[in-house]
Design a protein around this motif. Structure first.
Motif, PDB file in Angstrom:
ATOM      1  N   ALA A   1     -10.272   2.930  -4.227  1.00 34.24           N
ATOM      2  CA  ALA A   1     -10.323   3.012  -2.770  1.00 34.24           C
ATOM      3  C   ALA A   1     -11.759   3.134  -2.280  1.00 34.24           C
ATOM      4  O   ALA A   1     -12.166   2.474  -1.313  1.00 34.24           O
ATOM      5  CB  ALA A   1      -9.493   4.195  -2.282  1.00 34.24           C
TER       6      ALA A   1
ATOM      7  N   MET B   1      -5.276  -2.522  -3.424  1.00 38.21           N
ATOM      8  CA  MET B   1      -6.498  -1.996  -2.800  1.00 38.21           C
ATOM      9  C   MET B   1      -7.708  -2.823  -3.186  1.00 38.21           C
ATOM     10  O   MET B   1      -8.583  -3.099  -2.357  1.00 38.21           O
ATOM     11  CB  MET B   1      -6.702  -0.529  -3.183  1.00 38.21           C
TER      12      MET B   1
ATOM     13  N   ILE C   1      -6.893   2.181   3.815  1.00 40.62           N
ATOM     14  CA  ILE C   1      -7.380   2.553   2.487  1.00 40.62           C
ATOM     15  C   ILE C   1      -8.093   3.902   2.527  1.00 40.62           C
ATOM     16  O   ILE C   1      -8.016   4.676   1.572  1.00 40.62           O
ATOM     17  CB  ILE C   1      -8.280   1.438   1.932  1.00 40.62           C
TER      18      ILE C   1
ATOM     19  N   LEU D   1       0.836  -1.204   0.000  1.00 45.70           N
ATOM     20  CA  LEU D   1       0.000   0.000   0.000  1.00 45.70           C
ATOM     21  C   LEU D   1       0.870   1.254   0.000  1.00 45.70           C
ATOM     22  O   LEU D   1       0.502   2.273  -0.565  1.00 45.70           O
ATOM     23  CB  LEU D   1      -0.925   0.011   1.223  1.00 45.70           C
TER      24      LEU D   1
END
Length: 206
Positions: free
Chosen positions: A190, A159, A174, A124
């Motif tokens: 997201a 994601m 997120i 991420l």
């Protein structure tokens, strides 16, 4: 280029005898479509062969090997991955393979492996993906895909995959990306993932 019913069983017997990764890539879809015997293990061996070949990373100034890796991605996404899940995760969970195999990564995520979840979370923070991680020189100009492209697509894939791990921590991670990113596609993915996680968390607590 044609899918011939029953051809996968024949191709699977001979495909490893070919040296050309391009040719093997073109035959891969038929094997997956026909669900040839032990096609999961065969596809695993074939992708490993691709990873070890000169085709895996295109030389400077040449197009990416999309005609090969897209076919593997579609093939893995079509078959049952349960029996090869651990081996596949060990083989592909680096930034370049996540870029090459986004559908495969998202399908693996449905198996809800805690090990996979932790590896996805790591990416991420895509800014930490460096040239060394994707086997490119520090000056990656004129390499396709570029480090910038890989970073962006890895974030989108990760994601999307994390919607299969509906925890409050993942929701927060997120949401932070959603609130801070300037990338419209990243915000869209997201938002969709946040929606799915929220619904699953409500269902689980209900």
């Amino acid at each position: 280029h044609f899918n011939v019913q029953g051809g996968g069983a024949i191709f699977s017997q001979y495909i490893m005898q070919f040296q050309s990764e391009d040719l093997k890539g073109y035959l891969v879809p038929q094997i997956a479509i026909d669900q040839a015997k032990d096609c999961d293990r065969l596809l695993l061996r074939l992708y490993q062969s691709f990873k070890e070949s000169k085709k895996y990373i295109s030389p400077k100034g040449t197009a990416s090997p999309a005609h090969i890796y897209v076919r593997y991605d579609n093939a893995f996404a079509r078959i049952n991955l349960k029996l090869i899940a651990n081996d596949l995760m060990d083989m592909i969970l680096n930034p370049r393979d996540i870029y090459y195999l986004p559908f495969t990564v998202c399908k693996l995520a449905k198996l809800k492996s805690a090990t996979l979840e932790q590896k996805l979370i790591r990416y991420l923070d895509f800014s930490k993906i460096c040239c060394e991680d994707v086997c490119l020189p520090q000056d990656d100009t004129d390499y396709y895909p570029s480090l910038k492209t890989i970073r962006r697509e890895v974030l989108l894939t990760v994601m999307d995959a994390l919607k299969n791990f509906p925890t409050s921590d993942n929701f927060s991670r997120i949401r932070k990306i959603y609130e801070t990113s300037d990338d419209k596609d990243a915000k869209t993915v997201a938002e969709k993932t946040l929606c799915v996680i929220r619904k699953k968390m409500v269902k689980n607590t209900g």
